[in-house]
Design an enzyme around this catalytic site. Sequence first.
Site, mmCIF file in Angstrom:
data_model
loop_
_atom_site.group_PDB
_atom_site.id
_atom_site.type_symbol
_atom_site.label_atom_id
_atom_site.label_comp_id
_atom_site.label_asym_id
_atom_site.label_seq_id
_atom_site.Cartn_x
_atom_site.Cartn_y
_atom_site.Cartn_z
ATOM 1 N N LYS A 191 29.558 -73.692 2.629
ATOM 2 C CA LYS A 191 29.571 -72.250 2.144
ATOM 3 C C LYS A 191 30.439 -72.092 0.834
ATOM 4 C CE LYS A 191 29.220 -67.644 3.531
ATOM 5 N NZ LYS A 191 29.080 -66.511 4.492
ATOM 6 N N LYS A 215 37.297 -64.413 -0.713
ATOM 7 C CA LYS A 215 37.174 -65.255 0.444
ATOM 8 C C LYS A 215 37.702 -66.683 0.316
ATOM 9 C CE LYS A 215 33.769 -62.143 2.848
ATOM 10 N NZ LYS A 215 32.437 -61.855 3.661
ATOM 11 N N LYS A 246 25.274 -73.366 0.626
ATOM 12 C CA LYS A 246 25.037 -72.039 0.374
ATOM 13 C C LYS A 246 25.878 -71.592 -0.863
ATOM 14 C CE LYS A 246 25.330 -67.284 2.253
ATOM 15 N NZ LYS A 246 25.846 -66.557 3.121
ATOM 16 N N SER A 272 21.448 -63.511 -2.157
ATOM 17 C CA SER A 272 21.053 -62.195 -2.520
ATOM 18 C C SER A 272 21.240 -62.108 -4.154
ATOM 19 C CB SER A 272 21.809 -61.371 -1.908
ATOM 20 O OG SER A 272 23.479 -61.351 -2.189
ATOM 21 N N TYR A 311 14.858 -64.490 0.558
ATOM 22 C CA TYR A 311 14.546 -63.174 0.725
ATOM 23 C C TYR A 311 12.957 -62.766 0.102
ATOM 24 C CZ TYR A 311 19.135 -62.296 1.648
ATOM 25 O OH TYR A 311 20.472 -62.352 2.189
HETATM 26 C C1 PBG Z 1 29.011 -63.282 5.518
HETATM 27 C C2 PBG Z 1 27.450 -63.581 5.231
HETATM 28 C C3 PBG Z 1 27.246 -63.589 3.881
HETATM 29 C C4 PBG Z 1 26.159 -63.853 3.456
HETATM 30 C C5 PBG Z 1 25.513 -64.264 4.715
HETATM 31 N N1 PBG Z 1 26.403 -64.193 5.547
HETATM 32 C C6 PBG Z 1 28.365 -62.975 2.451
HETATM 33 C C7 PBG Z 1 29.570 -63.187 2.592
HETATM 34 O O1 PBG Z 1 30.008 -64.403 2.905
HETATM 35 O O2 PBG Z 1 30.417 -62.276 2.084
HETATM 36 C C8 PBG Z 1 25.586 -64.035 2.024
HETATM 37 C C9 PBG Z 1 23.982 -64.083 1.834
HETATM 38 C C10 PBG Z 1 23.368 -63.432 0.746
HETATM 39 O O3 PBG Z 1 24.221 -63.112 -0.302
HETATM 40 O O4 PBG Z 1 22.398 -63.529 0.624
HETATM 41 N N2 PBG Z 1 29.108 -64.176 6.985
#
Ligand code: PBG
Length: 321
Positions: A191, A215, A246, A272, A311
């Site tokens: 991630k 983050k 991801k 997203s 989505y």
């Molecule tokens: C947080 C989480 C995030 C997403 C899924 N779980 C965002 C982040 O790490 O700030 C993002 C999913 C998306 O952008 O569609 N644990």
Amino acid sequence: MRRNRATPSIRTLIRETVLRPEDLIQPLFVKGGEGAPEPVDSMPGVVRHTVSTLAEECRRISDLGIPAIALFPCIEKDRKDARGSHACDAGNVLYASIRAVKAACPGLAVITDVALDPYTDHGHDGLLDERGEVANDLTVEALCRLAVAQAEAGADIVAPSDMMDGRVRAIRQSLDAAGHQRAGILAYSAKFASAYYGPFRDAVKSGTVTAPLDKRGYQMDPANVREALHEVRLDEAEGADMVMVKPAGPYLDIIRAVREETLLPVAAYQVSGEYAQIHAASRLGWLDYEATRDESLLAIKRAGADMILTYFAAEVAASLK
Ligand code: PBG
């Protein structure tokens, strides 16, 4: 080469990759209270459901042939605190949602996110130490409690998205000790610290595009591929049942490398921001909406993903029928 591209039927015969509804996982947002779902501004067509509209939507999704959903709670501001204490509160809307979905569609797999960001007032995925950094081991303990509570409510698969070290093994041990041997772990293994999460943070109100959260102390540097493989190996050794990459579209090389690294099923999350940019460009008349949407998903599957969180899931499944 053009003889093999001459007609639709010949093109069908030689097609190497086919997207099916069974490949898709629908992420869904849920909030407390009653009444109509609330639109998410930066994600056209996406809403924050209430528990009752969520159950209805899950019946529709299941009828479309989609095997799983991923649930994300949207928590009211006054319930958030620095420790994310509402995460394990029995009154938390997530647990009511899991139970409602399992009652409405027992066959639909429910995947839940194991991270504290919906519950913390600072928006980070874990607990902060005195320097303001996310404390690894303390966070892992909280995640284990969260994962067990989710399995208790009926989640089929828990998906740690927090990127703490050692969390997969700790969660596996906690689930087993609590009698949840059947609950699987889909590890968000690779991630990345991505700008493409902006609209999601708007949806769960954990941050905004204008106030981005940093983050990078736990999510991966977008520059790295070997490190992603290292993460996958560790999660596999710790007991992950599936691994995830991801975001998806900008990270097709990572999906391919992970596919070649592991025998585990590989999931990819079209996040997203990937969704939002296709909508935005097509609204401006700069891209063909359906063609771009379908091509983006086909490319993710071609790269090696066995399943795709997107989505677009329900509408694409409907168009494939
Ligand atoms: C947080 C989480 C995030 C997403 C899924 N779980 C965002 C982040 O790490 O700030 C993002 C999913 C998306 O952008 O569609 N644990």
